[in-house]
Design a protein around this motif. Structure first.
Motif, mmCIF file in Angstrom:
data_model
loop_
_atom_site.group_PDB
_atom_site.id
_atom_site.type_symbol
_atom_site.label_atom_id
_atom_site.label_comp_id
_atom_site.label_asym_id
_atom_site.label_seq_id
_atom_site.Cartn_x
_atom_site.Cartn_y
_atom_site.Cartn_z
ATOM 1 N N LEU A 9 0.844 -1.191 0.000
ATOM 2 C CA LEU A 9 0.000 0.000 0.000
ATOM 3 C C LEU A 9 0.879 1.239 0.000
ATOM 4 O O LEU A 9 1.892 1.299 0.706
ATOM 5 C CB LEU A 9 -0.923 -0.006 1.219
ATOM 6 C CG LEU A 9 -2.063 -1.034 1.157
ATOM 7 C CD1 LEU A 9 -2.518 -1.424 2.548
ATOM 8 C CD2 LEU A 9 -3.227 -0.487 0.343
ATOM 9 N N PHE A 10 0.477 2.237 -0.794
ATOM 10 C CA PHE A 10 1.244 3.467 -0.942
ATOM 11 C C PHE A 10 0.324 4.660 -0.667
ATOM 12 O O PHE A 10 -0.625 4.894 -1.425
ATOM 13 C CB PHE A 10 1.796 3.603 -2.358
ATOM 14 C CG PHE A 10 2.658 2.450 -2.801
ATOM 15 C CD1 PHE A 10 4.028 2.482 -2.599
ATOM 16 C CD2 PHE A 10 2.091 1.338 -3.425
ATOM 17 C CE1 PHE A 10 4.825 1.423 -3.013
ATOM 18 C CE2 PHE A 10 2.877 0.281 -3.843
ATOM 19 C CZ PHE A 10 4.252 0.323 -3.626
ATOM 20 N N GLU A 11 0.592 5.389 0.386
ATOM 21 C CA GLU A 11 -0.128 6.638 0.624
ATOM 22 C C GLU A 11 0.661 7.756 -0.049
ATOM 23 O O GLU A 11 1.834 7.977 0.261
ATOM 24 C CB GLU A 11 -0.271 6.916 2.114
ATOM 25 C CG GLU A 11 -1.195 8.089 2.416
ATOM 26 C CD GLU A 11 -1.422 8.300 3.899
ATOM 27 O OE1 GLU A 11 -2.089 9.300 4.239
ATOM 28 O OE2 GLU A 11 -0.934 7.482 4.714
ATOM 29 N N VAL A 12 0.004 8.441 -0.985
ATOM 30 C CA VAL A 12 0.710 9.401 -1.831
ATOM 31 C C VAL A 12 -0.066 10.712 -1.909
ATOM 32 O O VAL A 12 -1.292 10.740 -1.753
ATOM 33 C CB VAL A 12 0.926 8.831 -3.255
ATOM 34 C CG1 VAL A 12 1.847 7.622 -3.214
ATOM 35 C CG2 VAL A 12 -0.398 8.463 -3.916
ATOM 36 N N PRO A 13 0.654 11.816 -2.151
ATOM 37 C CA PRO A 13 -0.030 13.097 -2.333
ATOM 38 C C PRO A 13 -0.792 13.111 -3.658
ATOM 39 O O PRO A 13 -0.415 12.426 -4.606
ATOM 40 C CB PRO A 13 1.131 14.112 -2.348
ATOM 41 C CG PRO A 13 2.347 13.320 -2.708
ATOM 42 C CD PRO A 13 2.110 11.931 -2.207
ATOM 43 N N PRO A 14 -1.907 13.867 -3.726
ATOM 44 C CA PRO A 14 -2.352 14.801 -2.697
ATOM 45 C C PRO A 14 -3.101 14.170 -1.523
ATOM 46 O O PRO A 14 -3.014 14.632 -0.412
ATOM 47 C CB PRO A 14 -3.268 15.750 -3.472
ATOM 48 C CG PRO A 14 -3.814 14.904 -4.582
ATOM 49 C CD PRO A 14 -2.700 13.977 -4.969
ATOM 50 N N ARG A 15 -3.847 13.032 -1.758
ATOM 51 C CA ARG A 15 -4.661 12.458 -0.682
ATOM 52 C C ARG A 15 -5.135 11.055 -1.033
ATOM 53 O O ARG A 15 -6.244 10.657 -0.711
ATOM 54 C CB ARG A 15 -5.871 13.349 -0.382
ATOM 55 C CG ARG A 15 -6.723 13.666 -1.619
ATOM 56 C CD ARG A 15 -7.923 14.524 -1.295
ATOM 57 N NE ARG A 15 -8.831 14.593 -2.434
ATOM 58 C CZ ARG A 15 -10.107 14.928 -2.353
ATOM 59 N NH1 ARG A 15 -10.643 15.200 -1.178
ATOM 60 N NH2 ARG A 15 -10.863 14.991 -3.415
ATOM 61 N N TRP A 16 -4.273 10.283 -1.717
ATOM 62 C CA TRP A 16 -4.681 9.023 -2.301
ATOM 63 C C TRP A 16 -3.973 7.848 -1.641
ATOM 64 O O TRP A 16 -2.900 7.999 -1.039
ATOM 65 C CB TRP A 16 -4.395 9.016 -3.803
ATOM 66 C CG TRP A 16 -5.061 10.139 -4.541
ATOM 67 C CD1 TRP A 16 -6.204 10.791 -4.198
ATOM 68 C CD2 TRP A 16 -4.612 10.774 -5.742
ATOM 69 N NE1 TRP A 16 -6.513 11.762 -5.122
ATOM 70 C CE2 TRP A 16 -5.545 11.777 -6.083
ATOM 71 C CE3 TRP A 16 -3.519 10.581 -6.589
ATOM 72 C CZ2 TRP A 16 -5.419 12.588 -7.212
ATOM 73 C CZ3 TRP A 16 -3.382 11.377 -7.713
ATOM 74 C CH2 TRP A 16 -4.326 12.369 -8.018
ATOM 75 N N LEU A 17 -4.563 6.667 -1.776
ATOM 76 C CA LEU A 17 -3.970 5.422 -1.311
ATOM 77 C C LEU A 17 -4.047 4.415 -2.455
ATOM 78 O O LEU A 17 -5.138 4.130 -2.958
ATOM 79 C CB LEU A 17 -4.723 4.890 -0.081
ATOM 80 C CG LEU A 17 -4.159 3.633 0.584
ATOM 81 C CD1 LEU A 17 -2.816 3.923 1.254
ATOM 82 C CD2 LEU A 17 -5.149 3.084 1.626
ATOM 83 N N VAL A 367 2.005 12.598 4.012
ATOM 84 C CA VAL A 367 0.669 12.936 3.523
ATOM 85 C C VAL A 367 -0.262 12.934 4.727
ATOM 86 O O VAL A 367 -0.386 11.936 5.421
ATOM 87 C CB VAL A 367 0.169 11.924 2.479
ATOM 88 C CG1 VAL A 367 -1.210 12.325 1.960
ATOM 89 C CG2 VAL A 367 1.155 11.805 1.319
ATOM 90 N N ASN A 368 -0.907 14.046 4.945
ATOM 91 C CA ASN A 368 -1.799 14.130 6.112
ATOM 92 C C ASN A 368 -3.010 14.988 5.769
ATOM 93 O O ASN A 368 -3.318 15.960 6.449
ATOM 94 C CB ASN A 368 -1.047 14.705 7.320
ATOM 95 C CG ASN A 368 -1.850 14.578 8.612
ATOM 96 O OD1 ASN A 368 -2.633 13.646 8.773
ATOM 97 N ND2 ASN A 368 -1.673 15.525 9.521
ATOM 98 N N TRP A 369 -3.717 14.603 4.692
ATOM 99 C CA TRP A 369 -4.858 15.400 4.251
ATOM 100 C C TRP A 369 -6.101 15.041 5.063
ATOM 101 O O TRP A 369 -6.450 13.866 5.217
ATOM 102 C CB TRP A 369 -5.149 15.153 2.772
ATOM 103 C CG TRP A 369 -6.170 16.115 2.222
ATOM 104 C CD1 TRP A 369 -5.933 17.337 1.679
ATOM 105 C CD2 TRP A 369 -7.596 15.929 2.203
ATOM 106 N NE1 TRP A 369 -7.121 17.929 1.307
ATOM 107 C CE2 TRP A 369 -8.156 17.097 1.628
ATOM 108 C CE3 TRP A 369 -8.442 14.918 2.622
ATOM 109 C CZ2 TRP A 369 -9.523 17.265 1.436
ATOM 110 C CZ3 TRP A 369 -9.817 15.072 2.455
ATOM 111 C CH2 TRP A 369 -10.344 16.235 1.861
ATOM 112 N N HIS A 370 -6.751 16.061 5.580
ATOM 113 C CA HIS A 370 -8.062 15.902 6.215
ATOM 114 C C HIS A 370 -8.933 17.056 5.761
ATOM 115 O O HIS A 370 -8.453 18.187 5.593
ATOM 116 C CB HIS A 370 -7.955 15.907 7.746
ATOM 117 C CG HIS A 370 -7.169 14.753 8.288
ATOM 118 N ND1 HIS A 370 -7.700 13.495 8.448
ATOM 119 C CD2 HIS A 370 -5.879 14.676 8.690
ATOM 120 C CE1 HIS A 370 -6.779 12.682 8.936
ATOM 121 N NE2 HIS A 370 -5.663 13.369 9.087
#
Length: 384
Positions: A9-17, A367-370
């Motif tokens: 699993l890859f958490e990547v900008p802007p707010r995707w997994l 990445v810490n988009w909320h």
């Protein structure tokens, strides 16, 4: 028989997994399991499903895997579980297509169309000056766009709030003319009494649709709102299965459904939702303000669904400040935007190739988009 061997699993900008699923003989499938702002939570759900059910299993049995992931737990449904299932389902279909050397739509019965119309976002969360942006999108070849109707509203707000929304839509209509379609997103920010007033004020400018005029928990109010307007009503981005959609089909108030291929159980489930919609003469316009894997998944369902009429996509959307929808693709030209349409990809599986070197570099970034938490002028929490 091959087996599902590994995943990453890859958490990547802007707010995707992104999910990378690999078989024992080296075939790789990609999925996009994400709830925007809840990437860590969905990651845990994906890991639990894969570790509990799928590692070591034959990837070919997609329907059985879907049913096992959904029905195998006593508690089911909701955004987190259905988004986890959605991303896994996308990856399984990608593997199946690559194994047969065929696009997913070929395995689902073949194309009903050669291309699908797309729309472009204008403005931001709090819509401001949108006229110039609308004109620019038309100059770039788009024939449809979508904008937020309002920022935050009181439950019963002033005539000025209604007038501001009307003036913004009037400006866009004036700039783009009557050949261009304009979707207006209420975003669940609007209470039932305000939805009726707002729809009446916007009606002279003939929006393509009003989206999510009330929150899904108030879908029982949609018939009353529909009775007050001739504007087509769209909803569905926060509905996660065919059972969630059943009520809106039966009450006849919705004209367009917008299931999200990364939230509503993936390709397998949205194909079924689209078929249900067709029996009620309801159009399909999948929700997709997300990345390239989700977008490709949508397009394969659009390809086979005769009631699909337009597709959301995230190119230049206001969330994509750091990375955009084409950045992670080895060949971005697979989504060739022309005359407001894109061609249906014809490569095997999803028809896209992820640039894994670029992906690995981006995954190293924090990445810490909320989504923001909005408050009214009296301090109470309101809908974003």
């Amino acid at each position: 028989m091959t087996q599902i061997r590994d995943y990453e699993l890859f958490e990547v900008p802007p707010r995707w997994l992104f999910l990378r699923l690999e078989t024992a003989d080296g075939v790789v499938g990609w999925g996009e399991p994400i709830v925007e702002g809840r990437a860590h939570t969905v990651r845990a759900a994906v890991e639990e499903l894969l570790e509990s059910y799928l590692l070591g299993e034959d990837p070919a049995d997609i329907e059985d895997h879907w049913q096992t992931m959904y029905r195998g737990g006593f508690y089911r449904g909701g955004p987190v579980l259905m988004s986890a299932i959605a991303g896994i389902d996308q990856a399984l279909w990608d593997i199946k297509g690559k194994r047969f050397g065929a696009p997913i739509y070929e395995l689902l019965g073949g194309k009903a169309r050669e291309r699908i119309r797309v729309y472009q976002w204008i403005g931001g969360d709090r819509p401001g000056e949108v006229g110039d942006a609308a004109a620019e999108k038309v100059d770039n070849g788009f024939t449809a766009m979508k904008m937020n109707a309002t920022s935050e509203l009181r439950r019963v707000d002033s005539p000025r709030a209604i007038e501001d929304a009307r003036e913004r839509l009037a400006e866009v209509r004036d700039r783009v003319g009557r050949e261009v379609d304009i979707g207006v997103d209420f975003h669940g920010r609007v209470s039932k009494p305000m939805a009726k007033r707002l729809a009446k004020a916007l009606e002279p400018y003939e929006p393509m649709f009003i989206e999510e005029p009330v929150l899904p928990e108030h879908n029982d109010a949609l018939p009353a709102i529909a009775a007050h307007t001739t504007i087509p009503i769209a909803t569905g981005e926060r509905m996660y299965s065919r059972w969630d959609f059943k009520e809106v089909f039966e009450n006849g108030a919705v004209d367009i459904i917008q299931p999200d291929l990364s939230h509503a159980g993936g390709i397998s489930e949205v194909k079924k939702i689209a078929a249900m919609a067709e029996t009620y003469d309801v159009a399909l316009a999948p929700h997709c303000p997300l990345g390239p894997i989700a977008f490709a998944s949508c397009v394969h369902v659009d390809a086979i669904a005769s009631n699909a009429f337009i597709q959301e996509q995230s190119l230049n959307i206001h969330y994509n400040e750091t990375n955009d929808v084409l950045d992670y693709l080895a060949d971005p030209s697979v989504f060739n935007y022309e005359d407001g349409f894109i061609q249906i990809p014809n490569g095997p599986g999803l028809g896209i190739e992820i640039d894994e070197v670029y992906l690995q570099k981006q995954a190293e970034k924090a990445v810490n988009w909320h989504n923001p938490v909005w408050r009214r002028d009296d301090g109470s929490v309101t809908e974003w």
